[in-house]
Each structure stands twice: as structure tokens, then as C-alpha cells.
Design an enzyme around this catalytic site. Structure first.
Site, PDB file in Angstrom:
ATOM      1  N   ASN A  11       0.822  -1.194   0.000  1.00 13.21           N
ATOM      2  CA  ASN A  11       0.000   0.000   0.000  1.00 13.21           C
ATOM      3  C   ASN A  11       0.855   1.242   0.000  1.00 13.21           C
ATOM      4  OD1 ASN A  11      -2.164  -1.606   0.066  1.00 13.21           O
ATOM      5  ND2 ASN A  11      -2.683  -1.304   2.212  1.00 13.21           N
ATOM      6  N   GLY A  12       2.149   1.124  -0.324  1.00 11.85           N
ATOM      7  CA  GLY A  12       3.049   2.262  -0.330  1.00 11.85           C
ATOM      8  C   GLY A  12       2.636   3.248  -1.394  1.00 11.85           C
ATOM      9  N   THR A 110      -1.909   1.737   6.282  1.00 11.90           N
ATOM     10  CA  THR A 110      -2.257   2.228   4.954  1.00 11.90           C
ATOM     11  C   THR A 110      -1.097   2.120   3.976  1.00 11.90           C
ATOM     12  OG1 THR A 110      -3.842   3.776   5.940  1.00 11.90           O
ATOM     13  CG2 THR A 110      -3.122   4.237   3.685  1.00 11.90           C
ATOM     14  N   GLU A 111       0.108   2.375   4.445  1.00 10.89           N
ATOM     15  CA  GLU A 111       1.277   2.356   3.567  1.00 10.89           C
ATOM     16  C   GLU A 111       1.705   0.943   3.174  1.00 10.89           C
ATOM     17  OE1 GLU A 111       2.708   4.733   2.076  1.00 10.89           O
ATOM     18  OE2 GLU A 111       2.066   6.528   3.127  1.00 10.89           O
ATOM     19  N   SER A 112       1.710   0.016   4.137  1.00 10.94           N
ATOM     20  CA  SER A 112       2.314  -1.287   3.868  1.00 10.94           C
ATOM     21  C   SER A 112       1.548  -2.473   4.436  1.00 10.94           C
ATOM     22  CB  SER A 112       3.728  -1.322   4.459  1.00 10.94           C
ATOM     23  OG  SER A 112       3.680  -1.205   5.874  1.00 10.94           O
TER      24      SER A 112
END
Length: 220
Positions: A11-12, A110-112
Site C-alpha cells: 500500500n506504499g 495504509t502504507e504497507s
């Protein structure tokens, strides 16, 4: 695009901006060190003022390489992890940089999706999706190391929070789209930002909502 699987997900975020290396990386590190010295020496100016210089803002974001969302799982075996695996690291970073624990967890989620091994299409790596230049400037030698990624990512997020006087949505928009885009809106608080959110990239509009939903899972 949203590509997910049970064992591989990234999700990066990145927007393909060029990474700055070499002498610029050294300059970036020097600016960070100077900023830290200013903050610890009782700078009489506001935190936002010390963080909002054009040189620091521009170099920070060039190093970050942008953070538009991309999904591109790396090849090979990826170890699945969960938030509790990083509880101590997150608590320590929260205390060190003054960023709420639930916000840190929401950003990592959210990012990873708490996968420390993912790499975005632009090369952002690890739990908090740091570009190599940004990682170097923040003192992160191994972005796949959860301890280094969390410390560096939370440190960068704390800069955005200070830049915007604690306005979290503005800080998140800057983390995702870059402070330059946020500053161009001419807004000064989260309420004004949300009223002008349509002027930011669609990815950033969605990013703020994703953080909010993720954060609800970790609120105490």
C-alpha cells in the site's frame, strides 16, 4: 489501482518524482541536523516557521520522491506481520517524536499493511515506504528494518505535523502529495483543507480517508 493478496501487498505511495542522491543527500542530512539543533536550543520562533523554509521543504520532498499510491509487491517470500509485532517500536517512536500511537499505526497500515518487505513501483520501501534518499537523510540505513523504518517515518511525519501546527489532515496530505501541493491551497487548518480537498490529487483525497478508517481500528 488496488492489487492485494493474502501474503503480498504494497500500500506504499509514490508519484514518480526523482530521488535526490549524492551531495543533495548530504545537504538533506545537514538540514535535518540543523533543524534538530534549532528545536533543542529553544528557538523562539514557531515550529512551523523553522520547518517551512523553501529549501528544507523542497529538498525533503525531492528526497521523499512523492507518495502517490502504488501497489507492486516484491518477488520472493514475504513475511506476514501484524501491528502487535511492532508495539514497542511504535510506542517508542510516539514518545520520541510526539506523534499519536494510533496515527502511526494507521499510517503503517495504509502504507504497507504492516509488511516490512514491500517495495513500491518507484522504489519506496518498508513499513513506512521510505525512498532511499529520504531514508539516508533520516539516518535509515536499512529501510526494511522495522525499527529504522518506524523511527525514520515517524520522524518525517512529525516534521509535517510541526510544519502545519498539529493539523493532522494537512500533515497527512503533505506526507502523501508533498507540502508544496498543500501550501499552494492557501489553507491554514484541517477544516479549510477538507473544503478544498478536491484540488488535491484523487489519491491524496482517498489517502486521508483511508488513514481515518484505519485509525479507528487502533483508537484506544
Amino acid at each position: 489501482m488496488n492489487l492485494r493478496s493474502s501474503s503480498q501487498v504494497n500500500n506504499g505511495t509514490d508519484n514518480g518524482k526523482p530521488e535526490v542522491t549524492g551531495s543533495s543527500s548530504a545537504e538533506f542530512a545537514a538540514l535535518l541536523q540543523e533543524l534538530a539543533l534549532q528545536n533543542t536550543s529553544g528557538n523562539s520562533g514557531s515550529p512551523a516557521a523553522s520547518l517551512d523554509s523553501s529549501s528544507l521543504s523542497g529538498l525533503l520532498w525531492q528526497q521523499l520522491g512523492g507518495m502517490d499510491e502504488a501497489y507492486n509487491a516484491i518477488s520472493g517470500e514475504i513475511t506476514e506481520t501484524k501491528p502487535t509485532d511492532y508495539e514497542e517500536l511504535i510506542q517508542n517512536a510516539s514518545a520520541k517524536y510526539g506523534v499519536p500511537v494510533d496515527l502511526i499505526k494507521a499510517v503503517i497500515d495504509t502504507e504497507s499493511s504492516f509488511n516490512p518487505n514491500v517495495v513500491s513501483s518507484a522504489g519506496a520501501k518498508g513499513l513506512m515506504q521510505l525512498m532511499d534518499g529520504t531514508a539516508n537523510g533520516l539516518g535509515v540505513s536499512d529501510p526494511f528494518d522495522p525499527a529504522q523504518s518506524i523511527d525514520g517515518g515517524v520522524r518525517y511525519l512529525s516534521y509535517q505535523l510541526k510544519r502545519y501546527n498539529g493539523q493532522e489532515n494537512m500533515a497527512l496530505a503533505a506526507y502523501n502529495a508533498g507540502p508544496g501541493r498543500v501550501n499552494k491551497l492557501g489553507v491554514s487548518n484541517d477544516l479549510e483543507l477538507m473544503a478544498n480537498l478536491s484540488q488535491l490529487p484523487e489519491e491524496t483525497q482517498a489517502y486521508i480517508g483511508k488513514i481515518e478508517r484505519a485509525r479507528a481500528k487502533y483508537a484506544v
